[in-house]
Design an enzyme around this catalytic site. Structure first.
Site, mmCIF file in Angstrom:
data_model
loop_
_atom_site.group_PDB
_atom_site.id
_atom_site.type_symbol
_atom_site.label_atom_id
_atom_site.label_comp_id
_atom_site.label_asym_id
_atom_site.label_seq_id
_atom_site.Cartn_x
_atom_site.Cartn_y
_atom_site.Cartn_z
ATOM 1 N N LYS B 76 31.629 50.244 40.292
ATOM 2 C CA LYS B 76 32.820 50.110 39.820
ATOM 3 C C LYS B 76 33.572 51.336 39.649
ATOM 4 C CE LYS B 76 35.707 47.170 36.949
ATOM 5 N NZ LYS B 76 35.693 46.138 35.568
ATOM 6 N N SER B 145 38.340 42.255 36.975
ATOM 7 C CA SER B 145 38.669 43.247 37.354
ATOM 8 C C SER B 145 37.584 44.106 38.299
ATOM 9 C CB SER B 145 38.972 44.440 36.290
ATOM 10 O OG SER B 145 37.965 44.728 35.654
ATOM 11 N N SER B 169 35.840 39.941 33.408
ATOM 12 C CA SER B 169 35.767 40.855 34.839
ATOM 13 C C SER B 169 34.346 41.092 35.499
ATOM 14 C CB SER B 169 36.354 42.257 34.421
ATOM 15 O OG SER B 169 37.695 42.440 34.062
#
Lengths: 425, 425
Positions: B76, B145, B169
């Protein structure tokens, strides 16, 4: 008779005073329109036809009416009425019947107006919507929080209505519905009996279908004669065109704004391009802090006693507001106070600012009343704002043009809006 | 060769260690899949095929690999990498190349894993999405996210990936994409080199396509052998079914949850219905306060120096966070600390809780990554959570089932998830 509901407030008042029309006849025409349209528009939080007719008959019986002369008025359901429920868009207040009318309702009745009923508001005049649809296409939001007042006026169910604005709750729904909305300078009308969100921001405003009507209503509430709308006739206004947050605007709205200022220029106005500035745009954050901090404090009782009846959005926002430091909230207001003076420089060399009242057309869906970003800074600055209809967008829904004047120059805002309304007609 | 990208991490590591597969061959298969699918899924914030292949070749050349044995890992893009950009989903960091790898990236590489590239995150791991679409239908959000990590794993572009969870997330995007997501107990993995939103909440987690793979990855990061997944074989778990915020759940998700617990019951599990409670649900507000207060402080530099490069949502939220009283923020954390102990009573008589990972299917549109309401309280309680795929909804998009275990009982969470995965298969 069906056409009577389409009369302007000024014309209806003229006919009633001349004895050519009764308040009852006018009210019945408006009720007929409301009955025809209610399944689609759902503007009403409370409408009792017998009660509305009784109010109109009483106005007729009183004789020698005041300026509002029996005109039906829609009242947003966060504004107290002693003879009607006042639910604030929340089940917490499902059985609420106030003991007294709000100050602006008292004034309306003293001036001869008739409260037709209570119009739908979002939950405590913030985000979570009621059932109201846009009268131009009920699958689209009417905007909010003054959803029912904007939709009902635009839909010709009543000629005048009350709204309130803390972020963008008068100007945005007026623009979405194709109505005229007027948010006067902050502090103009009493908020006694209006459910408080923010003492710093909350402003009572009005809806109508023309600038003349909205000025007529506003003047009746001030207890004055309407301010002259012709001050720019023969001396066209100097217009500053300013689009803060331009990147958030829809192309159709920007195109329409250009059409508006070009028409104004053709009609003789001086057009001056005014750049947005970062200190202006930073005030959107300050507005968020003030609105969240103030409303958390204002709604603490509801949060503590009935948390399960608040929507998730509201619970979160009240929790954030209650967590806010007192000095941070006071500091945000102090910064806004300072900005009110500093940003006044935007009016150097111009009479009014012309800007967008909303990002574009009313969004699809009834779950979200649209983004108030194009209203928040004007609201925290406290300046008078008027929005007038200005054509339509790709979905056939109304667009608007917003006029902003300096603090206290409400008459200038209305006169410039009337001049612009004429230039666009 | 196209099938190699579909291998589980455990099987791929086995083959590589046995000399039946090279890290380079595996990486090339994953890159081929990524190239085929990138126009639709857009999972990548940074992907340089030559760099990825060089990393795989280096793993092959090193010989005697660690447990992660040349497996491609998606990272990420809020997690630092010294050899790749780390943009945090924000143009403020458009040119950012950290000096060092984050601790979890260092561990991954030490254990033999190969960083394939950086995956799309929302802006600073909160709301404003990147371009990633749901691999099952790119018109729908993948959630966020950790959007690119969830979508890329589910899309078989890489077998393992990192995410982080502050509200929902990891678990929510995993459920939306049909992946397995694991948020271990708060504090499990180092956050050094991970862009901070909230020191109280931020938790590094993992994505894979099976419980076995996610446990394998997690164990490699802990430097331990994978915890046994068979502890419930022959001794089925006692499962508490609990659906907080039930009114916000879609009917299809509730129906699927019933299907899941009925299948578990058939497979021998004890099912106990556990009512939600108001003190549990009230923690959603506390999570909002902590996340907003902490992130406002964590991102003050960005707010002060580059406000024009933050989205409006972020500016408002940072402003609210900065305005928050220090004692209110500390009080919210103290309340959460207390709740971590009090709410542990939910596990009396059960091994794990079964609940929804999201309100339902991934919403249409890429503008909003969906509501983390079904994750927020579990996150602030700090408990280990696993979501596994559980059928699909009316739009043909994945649904999930979330398993929650007591604080520190990560092995229980994984074993119960593996048992349930098997019961559903």
């Amino acid at each position: 008779m069906a056409e009577l509901n389409e009369l302007s407030a000024v014309e209806a008042a003229r006919r009633i005073k001349a004895g050519d029309l009764t308040a009852e006849t006018l009210m019945r025409a408006c009720l007929e329109r409301a009955a025809d349209r209610d399944a689609a528009v759902r503007a009403w939080a409370h409408l009792d036809p017998e009660q509305a007719i009784a109010g109109a008959k009483a106005a007729d019986a009183a004789g020698n009416p005041g300026p509002l002369a029996g005109i039906p008025v829609g009242v947003k359901d966060i504004i107290d009425t002693a003879d009607m429920p006042t639910r604030h868009g929340s089940t917490i207040y499902g059985l609420n019947r106030p003991n007294a009318d709000a100050a602006v309702v008292t004034l309306t009745r003293e001036q001869g107006g008739v409260v037709m009923g209570k119009t739908v508001t979002t939950e405590f005049a913030w985000r979570n919507p009621g059932p109201t649809g846009n009268p131009h296409n009920p699958a689209h939001t009417p905007g909010g929080s003054s959803s029912g007042s904007a939709a009902g006026v635009a839909d010709k169910q009543f000629p005048l209505a009350f709204g309130t604005q803390t972020a963008g709750s008068v100007i945005r729904p007026a623009a979405y519905c194709g109505a005229v909305g007027f948010k006067p300078s902050v502090g103009t009308h009493s908020r006694a009996g209006v459910k408080e969100l923010s003492g710093y921001l909350d402003t009572v405003g009005c809806f109508a279908r023309s600038v003349e009507d909205v000025g007529f209503f506003d003047a009746a509430l001030r207890g004055t004669a309407p301010s002259p709308l012709d001050i720019f006739d023969g001396a066209p206004p100097r217009i500053g065109v300013m689009v803060p947050f331009r990147i958030e605007a829809e192309a159709a709205a920007l195109d329409m704004l250009e059409t508006v200022w070009r028409r104004a220029e053709t009609a003789g106005a001086t057009i001056i391009d005014i750049a947005s500035n970062t200190s202006f745009e930073a005030l959107a954050d300050v507005q968020t802090v003030v609105m969240t901090g103030d409303s958390g404090r204002a709604l603490e009782w509801e949060y503590e006693r009935h948390p399960e009846r608040l929507t998730r959005f509201y619970r979160d926002n009240i929790a954030l507001g209650l967590a806010m430091a007192g000095d941070a909230l006071a500091g945000a207001k102090a910064r806004a106070d300072k900005a009110r003076a500093e940003q006044a420089a935007l009016f150097e060399g111009v009479d009014i600012l012309l800007t967008l009242p909303a990002p574009g057309e009313a969004p699809l869906g009834l779950g979200f009343t649209g983004d108030p970003l194009f209203n928040r800074v004007w609201t925290i600055l406290g300046w008078p704002c008027v929005t007038i209809p200005a054509g339509s967008g790709p979905n056939g829904l109304p667009l608007g043009a917003q006029i902003v004047a300096p603090a206290g120059a409400d008459a200038t805002a209305l006169a410039a809006a009337a001049w612009l309304e004429n230039a666009l007609s």
